[in-house]
Design a protein around this motif. Structure first.
Motif, mmCIF file in Angstrom:
data_model
loop_
_atom_site.group_PDB
_atom_site.id
_atom_site.type_symbol
_atom_site.label_atom_id
_atom_site.label_comp_id
_atom_site.label_asym_id
_atom_site.label_seq_id
_atom_site.Cartn_x
_atom_site.Cartn_y
_atom_site.Cartn_z
ATOM 1 N N SER A 281 -10.863 -21.715 7.759
ATOM 2 C CA SER A 281 -9.725 -22.496 7.284
ATOM 3 C C SER A 281 -8.754 -22.746 8.426
ATOM 4 N N ASP A 282 -7.785 -23.645 8.176
ATOM 5 C CA ASP A 282 -6.732 -23.859 9.169
ATOM 6 C C ASP A 282 -5.539 -22.931 8.907
ATOM 7 N N HIS A 283 -5.668 -22.049 7.918
ATOM 8 C CA HIS A 283 -4.691 -20.990 7.676
ATOM 9 C C HIS A 283 -5.349 -19.644 7.960
ATOM 10 N N LEU A 284 -4.509 -18.646 8.215
ATOM 11 C CA LEU A 284 -4.975 -17.271 8.331
ATOM 12 C C LEU A 284 -4.696 -16.547 7.020
ATOM 13 N N ALA A 285 -5.636 -15.722 6.599
ATOM 14 C CA ALA A 285 -5.425 -14.930 5.395
ATOM 15 C C ALA A 285 -4.338 -13.890 5.640
ATOM 16 N N LEU A 286 -3.431 -13.735 4.676
ATOM 17 C CA LEU A 286 -2.478 -12.635 4.702
ATOM 18 C C LEU A 286 -3.037 -11.520 3.832
ATOM 19 N N VAL A 287 -3.016 -10.306 4.358
ATOM 20 C CA VAL A 287 -3.627 -9.169 3.661
ATOM 21 C C VAL A 287 -2.661 -7.997 3.696
ATOM 22 N N CYS A 288 -2.424 -7.400 2.526
ATOM 23 C CA CYS A 288 -1.483 -6.293 2.437
ATOM 24 C C CYS A 288 -1.989 -5.262 1.437
ATOM 25 N N GLU A 289 -1.852 -3.999 1.790
ATOM 26 C CA GLU A 289 -2.098 -2.924 0.836
ATOM 27 C C GLU A 289 -0.753 -2.439 0.312
ATOM 28 N N LEU A 290 -0.614 -2.436 -1.022
ATOM 29 C CA LEU A 290 0.626 -2.037 -1.674
ATOM 30 C C LEU A 290 0.397 -0.769 -2.482
ATOM 31 N N ALA A 291 1.435 0.059 -2.570
ATOM 32 C CA ALA A 291 1.397 1.271 -3.382
ATOM 33 C C ALA A 291 2.540 1.223 -4.388
ATOM 34 N N PHE A 292 2.376 1.950 -5.483
ATOM 35 C CA PHE A 292 3.429 2.046 -6.487
ATOM 36 C C PHE A 292 4.453 3.084 -6.042
ATOM 37 N N ALA A 293 5.719 2.665 -6.007
ATOM 38 C CA ALA A 293 6.758 3.517 -5.446
ATOM 39 C C ALA A 293 6.981 4.782 -6.256
ATOM 40 N N ASP A 294 6.689 4.770 -7.566
ATOM 41 C CA ASP A 294 6.921 5.949 -8.385
ATOM 42 C C ASP A 294 5.728 6.895 -8.408
ATOM 43 N N ASP A 295 4.690 6.566 -7.685
ATOM 44 C CA ASP A 295 3.453 7.348 -7.709
ATOM 45 C C ASP A 295 3.655 8.758 -7.174
ATOM 46 N N LEU A 296 4.589 8.912 -6.245
ATOM 47 C CA LEU A 296 4.802 10.203 -5.588
ATOM 48 C C LEU A 296 5.338 11.262 -6.551
ATOM 49 N N SER B 184 0.324 9.412 2.272
ATOM 50 C CA SER B 184 -0.884 10.167 1.936
ATOM 51 C C SER B 184 -0.884 10.659 0.496
ATOM 52 N N ASN B 185 0.304 10.859 -0.097
ATOM 53 C CA ASN B 185 0.372 11.370 -1.469
ATOM 54 C C ASN B 185 0.445 10.263 -2.514
ATOM 55 N N TYR B 186 0.414 9.025 -2.073
ATOM 56 C CA TYR B 186 0.417 7.908 -3.021
ATOM 57 C C TYR B 186 -1.031 7.570 -3.360
ATOM 58 N N LYS B 187 -1.380 7.739 -4.620
ATOM 59 C CA LYS B 187 -2.784 7.606 -5.008
ATOM 60 C C LYS B 187 -3.146 6.191 -5.446
ATOM 61 N N ASP B 188 -2.196 5.477 -6.062
ATOM 62 C CA ASP B 188 -2.503 4.179 -6.651
ATOM 63 C C ASP B 188 -2.119 3.057 -5.693
ATOM 64 N N LYS B 189 -3.114 2.491 -5.060
ATOM 65 C CA LYS B 189 -2.897 1.439 -4.080
ATOM 66 C C LYS B 189 -3.820 0.266 -4.378
ATOM 67 N N LEU B 190 -3.397 -0.915 -3.991
ATOM 68 C CA LEU B 190 -4.227 -2.103 -4.160
ATOM 69 C C LEU B 190 -4.069 -2.995 -2.945
#
Length: 473
Positions: free
Chosen positions: A455-470, A103-109
């Motif tokens: 498609s014959d593939h499934l999309a992989l989807v991930c939300e990542l955060a910067f570890a030093d953001d905290l 919750s305290n990590y602000k920068d996510k993509l």
């Protein structure tokens, strides 16, 4: 009105009554006379109905379906229908969240990796899609499904493989605020890789492409892009004024996108492509100040194979592996049968053991040069410490193997399994990932693509955060 004929016996009259009641029930629903709904439903409780004949009742304007008689056969049919609808919809793919407090990590993509099935590949390999209705293979239909799907993910970065209609994708995604770059395969190859980013969030600082043909490694390609995060674009509005972390404009990251050679027998070339991809990514990340790295794509290697272990552990003794089995594809079952057991078997083949018990495989000098980049070299190491995003967040046993990777990211008539991955360095960590589809759900279709998946593939989807953001919280 015709009156001739013998008089009906009581049981015949009963059957006629049932028929009239049933017809009245159907007409009632089509006319949507909702005030009489309860009364008709009560009358039909005594009627023994055959399998539901009113399968496609209209939907009212408020989004609710007309009520059906609740017979036991209907309930069984309705459960099957609901499961079928769920299996083909994005709604059956659920987000799974990290156990840590983010919750305290602000920068996510949010990053998406998606092999979208090239138009030319459909034409060249019809045997893979014999059971797929031709309309589901049409590009005009598939491109809209793909665009609609990725829009639901609210993605920051999109990485596509098997792209041979880049302009079509570019036109669609520009409307949603994306900019993109494309790299086609060399030679007579028709498809390539495409990487898009939200123009509002990122600025492209550097683009570097790898043409593996320049290194004798076939005609595949890879992309490397350095993206700068525009100031405060990843923060929620409420956090922008409070943020005390390093200014956002200092944040950059490297994103790599690759489609590795398919041919399972040429493990030397496959390994060489992955090695070069990792070397170039590390070098470029260092040039920009040791920035975080995200590497995604179709690696045409299954979980726990030697190539997978090289990515995950940073090293590999080439001579311990048969080049034809280094990607694990030849050992993999078709149609997803016993995938979980097969992953465990492949993992056991690649665990460390004393030298006295290890088998040694013979590689020619040419194969070693292709695989390692140098003659006589048999040990590979790369300098990126990579983590698999999906393995980093535990998921359901219906969709994951024992090591945390998806059971299947690709499905056609000759293969069901995992070959797609999202890798990242330690400066980032996964906040959530979108689960893939369970094997039993996939098997309800003869193959992909289908009515809802392009498609014959499934999309992989991930939300990542910067570890030093905290640090600035």
């Amino acid at each position: 009105m015709r009156k001739k004929g013998r008089e009906k016996r009581p049981e015949e009259q009963s059957r006629a009554t049932v028929k009239r009641k049933h017809t009245h029930f159907e007409q009632f629903h089509y006319n949507k006379q909702t005030k009489r709904l309860k009364w008709v439903s009560t009358e039909t409780k005594t009627v023994t109905l055959k399998p539901d004949p009113v399968r496609n009742l209209p939907v009212s304007n408020n989004g609710f379906e007309a009520i059906r008689p609740r017979t036991s056969s209907f309930r069984r049919h309705n459960k099957r229908r609901k499961r079928s609808n769920c299996s083909s919809s994005e709604g059956s793919r659920k987000w799974v969240f990290s156990s840590r407090d983010c919750s305290n990590y602000k920068d996510k993509l949010v990053i998406v990796s998606y092999n979208i099935l090239g138009v030319e590949n459909v034409a060249k390999h019809p045997d893979l899609y014999l059971d797929v209705p031709s309309k589901y293979l049409e590009w005009n239909r598939r491109k809209d499904l793909i665009s609609e799907e990725v829009n639901r993910y609210n993605a920051s970065i999109l990485c596509f493989q098997e792209v041979d209609r880049f302009k079509d994708l570019d036109d669609l995604l520009q409307k949603d605020g994306f900019k993109g770059v494309y790299k086609a395969r060399t030679g007579d190859g028709c498809d390539g890789c495409a990487l898009f980013w939200k123009d509002k969030i990122f600025t492209l600082l550097q683009e570097e492409n790898i043409e593996f043909q320049d290194f004798g490694l076939r005609k595949n390609v890879a992309q490397l892009c350095v993206l700068k995060i525009n100031q405060h674009q990843l923060e929620p509005d409420s956090c922008r004024k409070r943020s005390k972390i390093t200014p956002m404009q200092s944040r950059s990251l490297l994103v790599g996108n690759i489609h590795v050679l398919f041919n399972p027998n040429r493990g030397d070339i496959k390994l060489g492509q992955v090695r070069l991809f990792l070397e170039k990514a590390y070098k470029l990340s260092q040039e920009w100040g040791s920035i975080p790295v995200i590497l995604v794509g179709d690696f045409n290697s299954v979980p726990q194979s030697a190539i997978y272990q090289f990515l995950a552990s940073s090293e590999l003794n080439v001579q311990l592996h048969d080049r034809r089995r280094i990607s694990g594809q030849l050992e993999y079952p078709s149609q997803g049968r016993e995938i979980r057991a097969q992953n465990k078997y492949i993992a056991r083949r690649h665990v460390w053991m004393p030298l006295s018990r290890q088998l040694s495989y013979t590689w020619s000098n040419e194969e070693l040069v292709l695989a390692t980049g140098n003659e006589g070299v048999t040990h590979l190491r790369h300098k990126l410490k990579l983590f698999s995003a999906y393995a980093g967040i535990p998921g359901s046993s219906r969709t994951r193997d024992s090591h945390g990777e998806p059971l299947a990211t690709s499905y056609h008539s000759k293969f069901m399994g995992t070959v797609d991955y999202i890798w990242h360095t330690g400066e980032l960590f996964p906040v959530r990932v979108l689960e893939t589809l369970p094997i039993d759900t996939l098997r309800r279709n003869a193959s992909l693509p289908n009515e809802r998946l392009g498609s014959d593939h499934l999309a992989l989807v991930c939300e990542l955060a910067f570890a030093d953001d905290l640090k600035g919280a």
